[in-house]
Design a protein around this motif. Structure first.
Motif, PDB file in Angstrom:
ATOM      1  N   ASP A  77       0.835  -1.205   0.000  1.00 51.63           N
ATOM      2  CA  ASP A  77       0.000   0.000   0.000  1.00 51.63           C
ATOM      3  C   ASP A  77       0.871   1.256   0.000  1.00 51.63           C
ATOM      4  O   ASP A  77       0.553   2.241  -0.672  1.00 51.63           O
ATOM      5  CB  ASP A  77      -0.920   0.005   1.218  1.00 51.63           C
ATOM      6  N   ALA A  78       1.961   1.235   0.774  1.00 56.17           N
ATOM      7  CA  ALA A  78       2.863   2.390   0.808  1.00 56.17           C
ATOM      8  C   ALA A  78       3.514   2.622  -0.552  1.00 56.17           C
ATOM      9  O   ALA A  78       3.629   3.763  -1.021  1.00 56.17           O
ATOM     10  CB  ALA A  78       3.924   2.193   1.887  1.00 56.17           C
ATOM     11  N   ILE A  79       3.941   1.546  -1.213  1.00 54.54           N
ATOM     12  CA  ILE A  79       4.556   1.680  -2.539  1.00 54.54           C
ATOM     13  C   ILE A  79       3.528   2.177  -3.554  1.00 54.54           C
ATOM     14  O   ILE A  79       3.833   3.014  -4.425  1.00 54.54           O
ATOM     15  CB  ILE A  79       5.155   0.334  -2.978  1.00 54.54           C
ATOM     16  N   ALA A  80       2.287   1.684  -3.451  1.00 53.39           N
ATOM     17  CA  ALA A  80       1.239   2.147  -4.363  1.00 53.39           C
ATOM     18  C   ALA A  80       0.968   3.640  -4.181  1.00 53.39           C
ATOM     19  O   ALA A  80       0.716   4.365  -5.150  1.00 53.39           O
ATOM     20  CB  ALA A  80      -0.036   1.334  -4.139  1.00 53.39           C
ATOM     21  N   GLN A  81       1.030   4.115  -2.934  1.00 56.54           N
ATOM     22  CA  GLN A  81       0.838   5.549  -2.690  1.00 56.54           C
ATOM     23  C   GLN A  81       1.995   6.357  -3.271  1.00 56.54           C
ATOM     24  O   GLN A  81       1.796   7.464  -3.781  1.00 56.54           O
ATOM     25  CB  GLN A  81       0.702   5.815  -1.193  1.00 56.54           C
ATOM     26  N   CYS A  82       3.211   5.821  -3.202  1.00 55.93           N
ATOM     27  CA  CYS A  82       4.354   6.493  -3.837  1.00 55.93           C
ATOM     28  C   CYS A  82       4.118   6.621  -5.342  1.00 55.93           C
ATOM     29  O   CYS A  82       4.406   7.665  -5.944  1.00 55.93           O
ATOM     30  CB  CYS A  82       5.637   5.713  -3.569  1.00 55.93           C
ATOM     31  N   PHE A  83       3.592   5.564  -5.947  1.00 52.02           N
ATOM     32  CA  PHE A  83       3.305   5.606  -7.381  1.00 52.02           C
ATOM     33  C   PHE A  83       2.251   6.671  -7.689  1.00 52.02           C
ATOM     34  O   PHE A  83       2.399   7.454  -8.631  1.00 52.02           O
ATOM     35  CB  PHE A  83       2.829   4.233  -7.850  1.00 52.02           C
TER      36      PHE A  83
END
Length: 569
Positions: A166-172
């Motif tokens: 979820d954190a990586i998706a928010q970075c994207f």
């Protein structure tokens, strides 16, 4: 005889002595009902009501039983504290519920152990005694709903239903667009758990101040010497992640208030926070903005809580140069954002596989495959949501070379053709698949194949909604639909497993609690298997702890409706 009769509020009328006879579905319902009431009171701003509900939950029989169950069935159940006490029998667990009283409570010192980090440094952990772990788990039941309600929208570490994906998706989402911010402040908090100011914690954590003060000042034992604890909350305590998350709550709000004026609207839209435990990134439109305004604000925010940024791990990077976050590299290539497994993550995997292979020369090929498959598949599953296919292929090549050298060392006088015929097969469209033979539980020999990272499908992760609260009844349907989708997309969830999960409506047949990746699951048989076949009609899904419990001969009170008693698989 039932171990206590739960009232409507979760309190107990009597304790009894039979841990096996606890009505776990009722226990979970009681705790869940109180947690949802806490969230409802928080949203309405009724602080006195929240305190009353917390008091009720931490003194209820259901809360105590669930806390004992957690600490006696998790991975640390075999790790004692300084008193060398473990709760490994139903009698001890039942006695622990009766001993879990607030009056006269005094925690024991922590047992200090050290874990070696990737850079060679030692990370200190503090292991509480079982009774202190249970006390922390009990108060966490009441604290976590409050922490979730107050949490930063884009904080993902140590939070229920949230993950690194979820954190990586928010970075994207933050960095992928053409007009997205181009500069990133990579932040890392130096000694986050060990450095938090005790006075700040006691003042701001919404729980019993007396018990919290006792935990913080309990001290630790290292090599038979007692040391005081003047700051921080120990890594290893069940409640420590929640305390750290509450400590960092407000950083995003401080940034929004700093850049909320009309004339700074453009800059405000560029300043975004993504937080995972003590690692975070903050985006900005220019390097000067991050250096002159954002970084001083973060340092001031942390200093108030007794924390500081790590000078060696905190840096400001342009998105075209890329940066590593949570084991993955985030970088724009000619204006297009790509997220790949980081070089350090790949190197760590290859080093771990090499260590296993070098230490397994005396093992058979089947045993080596069984050791390596969880390592490879776990790493690939972690990175399957990003651009990883090419990296997976390179990893498979490294592992193949290691396996080939292992085969040559094991048979130094044999030819390459003989080694290939013995250890490598064609499976489907894949050639040179390392294969061994193992014995199953019925002493039958069966082949096992070394899994390939490249065989893991690339699937985009569906990011959780920032405002979703797992303790809020308004979000219950959302989380049920999300869980069903996750189970269907789980690579290890075979078709029959998914069918069983849907047939049971996603719940354990023993305790009626949800079956999730975090809780784990296993299959059980209603009757003994005939002819060694696993028929779907004879299988059910349940938690591993529930499976172990119903397998014990003494259990007679738990039966699956209309199906009979569960038997050992």
């Amino acid at each position: 005889m039932n171990l206590g009769v739960a009232t409507a509020t979760g309190a107990s009328l009597s304790y009894g002595e039979n841990w096996q006879a606890i009505n776990w579905p009722q226990v979970h319902r009681n705790v869940r009902r109180l947690q949802t009431r806490i969230v409802k009171a928080m949203k309405a701003g009724k602080k006195r009501r929240v305190r009353a509900l917390r008091y009720l939950l931490t003194r209820s029989f259901s809360g105590k039983a669930l806390a004992i169950k957690r600490v006696s069935s998790n991975q640390g159940k075999r790790t004692p504290g300084v008193d060398h006490v473990l709760w490994n029998t139903p009698k001890k667990k039942a006695q622990a519920i009766r001993d879990l009283r607030a009056n006269g409570y005094q925690p024991l010192p922590l047992k200090r152990v050290y874990l070696r980090k990737q850079d060679g440094r030692l990370r200190p952990l503090g292991i509480p005694a079982m009774r202190d772990r249970a006390r922390q788990a009990l108060h966490l039941l009441a604290l976590d709903p409050v922490a979730e309600t107050l949490a930063e929208p884009h904080s993902y570490g140590f939070r229920k239903e949230r993950s690194t994906a979820d954190a990586i998706a928010q970075c994207f989402n933050t960095l992928a667009k053409r007009r997205s911010p181009q500069w990133v402040l990579e932040g890392d908090i130096k000694g986050c758990f060990e450095g938090i100011d005790h006075n700040w914690l006691i003042t701001h954590i919404p729980m019993d101040k007396g018990i919290l003060r006792k935990w913080l000042k309990a001290g630790y034992v290292d090599r038979h010497v007692l040391y005081p604890t003047d700051a921080g909350t120990p890594q290893g305590g069940i409640i420590s992640p929640a305390l750290a998350n509450i400590t960092l709550n407000g950083l995003g709000r401080a940034l929004r208030e700093k850049f909320s004026s009309t004339e700074r609207a453009k800059q405000s839209s560029q300043v975004r926070l993504v937080l995972y435990a003590d690692d975070f990134i903050i985006t900005g439109s220019t390097k000067e903005l991050l250096v002159d305004e954002v970084k001083p604000l973060v340092e001031s925010f942390l200093q108030e809580r007794g924390l500081e940024l790590s000078p060696t791990k905190t840096r400001i990077t342009h998105i075209s140069d890329g940066f590593d976050f949570l084991g993955q590299n985030i970088r724009k290539y000619h204006g297009k954002l790509l997220i790949k497994p980081s070089t350090r993550s790949v190197q760590a995997l290859v080093a771990k596989v090499r260590q296993v292979v070098k230490g397994s020369l005396q093992l058979s090929a089947g045993s080596l495959v069984q050791r390596l498959n969880p390592i490879i598949s776990g790493w690939a599953s972690y990175h399957q949501h990003v651009v990883s296919k090419q990296t997976f292929g390179k990893v498979d090549t490294h592992i193949f070379r290691m396996i080939w050298r292992w085969s040559k060392r094991k048979h130094p006088t044999r030819s390459a053709a003989w080694i290939r015929k013995k250890y490598f097969q064609t499976v489907g469209t894949c050639n040179w698949v390392f294969t061994g033979v193992v014995s199953d539980q019925h002493k039958e020999r069966k082949p096992v194949h070394l899994c390939k990272a490249k065989a893991t499908p690339i699937k985009r992760h569906l990011k959780i909604r920032a405002e979703a609260n797992p303790y809020d009844q308004d979000w219950e349907v959302y989380f049920e639909e999300r869980l069903a989708l996750q189970m269907v997309n789980n690579p290890s969830g075979y078709r029959r497993l998914v069918q069983l999960w849907f047939a049971q409506e996603g719940s354990c047949v023993v305790c009626a609690e949800r079956l999730t990746r975090q809780s784990g699951w296993t299959t059980g048989h209603l009757v003994r298997r005939a002819n060694r076949k696993n028929h779907s009609a004879n299988l059910v899904l349940l938690h591993p702890a529930c499976h172990r419990r119903v397998r014990q001969p003494a259990v007679s009170s738990h039966r699956v409706p209309s199906t009979g008693r569960l038997r050992e698989a």
